[in-house]
Scaffold this motif. Sequence first.
Motif, PDB file in Angstrom:
ATOM      1  N   ALA A 200      -8.251  11.883  -8.361  1.00  0.00           N
ATOM      2  CA  ALA A 200      -8.502  11.136  -7.126  1.00  0.00           C
ATOM      3  C   ALA A 200      -7.650   9.869  -7.084  1.00  0.00           C
ATOM      4  O   ALA A 200      -7.090   9.518  -6.038  1.00  0.00           O
ATOM      5  CB  ALA A 200      -9.981  10.797  -7.012  1.00  0.00           C
ATOM      6  N   ARG A 201      -7.538   9.195  -8.224  1.00  0.00           N
ATOM      7  CA  ARG A 201      -6.694   7.997  -8.301  1.00  0.00           C
ATOM      8  C   ARG A 201      -5.233   8.364  -8.068  1.00  0.00           C
ATOM      9  O   ARG A 201      -4.500   7.689  -7.334  1.00  0.00           O
ATOM     10  CB  ARG A 201      -6.846   7.325  -9.659  1.00  0.00           C
ATOM     11  N   TYR A 202      -4.795   9.448  -8.691  1.00  0.00           N
ATOM     12  CA  TYR A 202      -3.422   9.917  -8.511  1.00  0.00           C
ATOM     13  C   TYR A 202      -3.149  10.192  -7.034  1.00  0.00           C
ATOM     14  O   TYR A 202      -2.111   9.798  -6.491  1.00  0.00           O
ATOM     15  CB  TYR A 202      -3.191  11.181  -9.338  1.00  0.00           C
ATOM     16  N   ASP A 203      -4.083  10.859  -6.395  1.00  0.00           N
ATOM     17  CA  ASP A 203      -3.941  11.208  -4.978  1.00  0.00           C
ATOM     18  C   ASP A 203      -3.854   9.949  -4.120  1.00  0.00           C
ATOM     19  O   ASP A 203      -3.028   9.852  -3.206  1.00  0.00           O
ATOM     20  CB  ASP A 203      -5.144  12.053  -4.547  1.00  0.00           C
ATOM     21  N   GLU A 204      -4.703   9.001  -4.419  1.00  0.00           N
ATOM     22  CA  GLU A 204      -4.748   7.761  -3.644  1.00  0.00           C
ATOM     23  C   GLU A 204      -3.407   7.031  -3.691  1.00  0.00           C
ATOM     24  O   GLU A 204      -2.946   6.463  -2.694  1.00  0.00           O
ATOM     25  CB  GLU A 204      -5.858   6.865  -4.194  1.00  0.00           C
ATOM     26  N   GLN A 205      -2.744   7.085  -4.851  1.00  0.00           N
ATOM     27  CA  GLN A 205      -1.500   6.355  -5.023  1.00  0.00           C
ATOM     28  C   GLN A 205      -0.273   7.124  -4.543  1.00  0.00           C
ATOM     29  O   GLN A 205       0.757   6.515  -4.245  1.00  0.00           O
ATOM     30  CB  GLN A 205      -1.311   5.999  -6.499  1.00  0.00           C
ATOM     31  N   ASN A 206      -0.360   8.449  -4.468  1.00  0.00           N
ATOM     32  CA  ASN A 206       0.834   9.247  -4.197  1.00  0.00           C
ATOM     33  C   ASN A 206       0.799  10.075  -2.920  1.00  0.00           C
ATOM     34  O   ASN A 206       1.834  10.609  -2.515  1.00  0.00           O
ATOM     35  CB  ASN A 206       1.090  10.197  -5.379  1.00  0.00           C
TER      36      ASN A 206
ATOM     37  N   HIS B 187       3.677  -2.402  -9.138  1.00  0.00           N
ATOM     38  CA  HIS B 187       3.147  -2.492  -7.776  1.00  0.00           C
ATOM     39  C   HIS B 187       1.662  -2.817  -7.841  1.00  0.00           C
ATOM     40  O   HIS B 187       1.054  -2.819  -8.920  1.00  0.00           O
ATOM     41  CB  HIS B 187       3.370  -1.184  -7.002  1.00  0.00           C
ATOM     42  N   SER B 188       1.078  -3.091  -6.700  1.00  0.00           N
ATOM     43  CA  SER B 188      -0.364  -3.346  -6.585  1.00  0.00           C
ATOM     44  C   SER B 188      -0.915  -2.485  -5.466  1.00  0.00           C
ATOM     45  O   SER B 188      -0.196  -2.119  -4.530  1.00  0.00           O
ATOM     46  CB  SER B 188      -0.646  -4.823  -6.292  1.00  0.00           C
ATOM     47  N   TYR B 189      -2.187  -2.151  -5.561  1.00  0.00           N
ATOM     48  CA  TYR B 189      -2.835  -1.382  -4.497  1.00  0.00           C
ATOM     49  C   TYR B 189      -4.331  -1.705  -4.492  1.00  0.00           C
ATOM     50  O   TYR B 189      -4.855  -2.312  -5.432  1.00  0.00           O
ATOM     51  CB  TYR B 189      -2.594   0.123  -4.669  1.00  0.00           C
ATOM     52  N   MET B 190      -4.997  -1.311  -3.432  1.00  0.00           N
ATOM     53  CA  MET B 190      -6.435  -1.529  -3.305  1.00  0.00           C
ATOM     54  C   MET B 190      -7.169  -0.267  -3.713  1.00  0.00           C
ATOM     55  O   MET B 190      -6.890   0.819  -3.196  1.00  0.00           O
ATOM     56  CB  MET B 190      -6.789  -1.892  -1.863  1.00  0.00           C
ATOM     57  N   ASP B 191      -8.071  -0.384  -4.668  1.00  0.00           N
ATOM     58  CA  ASP B 191      -8.890   0.751  -5.080  1.00  0.00           C
ATOM     59  C   ASP B 191     -10.015   0.940  -4.067  1.00  0.00           C
ATOM     60  O   ASP B 191     -10.894   0.088  -3.945  1.00  0.00           O
ATOM     61  CB  ASP B 191      -9.452   0.501  -6.484  1.00  0.00           C
ATOM     62  N   GLU B 192      -9.968   2.049  -3.339  1.00  0.00           N
ATOM     63  CA  GLU B 192     -10.920   2.262  -2.252  1.00  0.00           C
ATOM     64  C   GLU B 192     -12.358   2.361  -2.744  1.00  0.00           C
ATOM     65  O   GLU B 192     -13.295   1.945  -2.071  1.00  0.00           O
ATOM     66  CB  GLU B 192     -10.540   3.520  -1.468  1.00  0.00           C
ATOM     67  N   ALA B 193     -12.541   2.923  -3.929  1.00  0.00           N
ATOM     68  CA  ALA B 193     -13.899   3.135  -4.435  1.00  0.00           C
ATOM     69  C   ALA B 193     -14.604   1.826  -4.774  1.00  0.00           C
ATOM     70  O   ALA B 193     -15.808   1.667  -4.534  1.00  0.00           O
ATOM     71  CB  ALA B 193     -13.869   4.041  -5.663  1.00  0.00           C
TER      72      ALA B 193
END
Length: 257
Positions: free
Chosen positions: A17-23, A162-168
């Motif tokens: 799920a994390r992989y999907d969120e980022q890619n 890079h940085s991103y927002m973790d939706e969970a």
Amino acid sequence: MKSLEQFYNFEEYDDPARYDEQNSGYKRDIPLLMKWAEKQNGPIIDLACGTGRATFPLARAGYDVTGIDVHQGMLEEAKRKAHNEDNINWLLEDCANLNLHRKVDFIFTVGHSFQHFLTNDSQDGLLASVSRHLNEGGVFIFGPRFPNAYELISEPEEEIDHSYMDEATGHTVDVYHLSRYDTLSQIQYNTKIRRYKNQHEEVVHEGKSLIALRFVFPKEMERLLEKHGLSILHVYGDWEEGPISAASSEMIYVCKK
């Protein structure tokens, strides 16, 4: 017999799920895949398909696609998203030892998946699998990173990638990167460090994952593809079909059996 762990990197993909969120937002390769899907017609095989990032667009365009991966968690995530996709067949298989007893006119593998095959034997196994499942005149497309000077420099100190927002969780995640390139094996050993920060910029969790990538140089690739009966139609420096140069970051191969 050698274990799959000697050939594949699982750690970076243990959270599909994390992989999907980022890619999932990456789509630069889709137009070229669509272009050749239209030329070749018929069923398509997506090797090392992961969570189906490139599989779904082709299936939604009406093609019969088989998505194959060795990582069960990634395939389960793909299946979870595919409840309305009736023309995708998901298979848990080793892409370096594949025998489906069928042939198609178009096979691809994207996401730099070719570089996960770390040994000469595993590279040969992958390309033998491709050749075994392609009809004469069939096309194979793949895109490893280009081994330019920047890629092959070791980075022993942490550098933010890079940085991103973790939706969970709603946390900001800063992703740091370290790498070490082994010139003898042509393998780059990478460490990803993810630091999760709350609204007060405090680090509340840290995770690390390792991934190793094999680099292949252009002349080496030419000989490797020829060995497996694959002739090079085009080599591009990007998915937009730009020319390859010493400054390229990728090398996109369009090959014909």
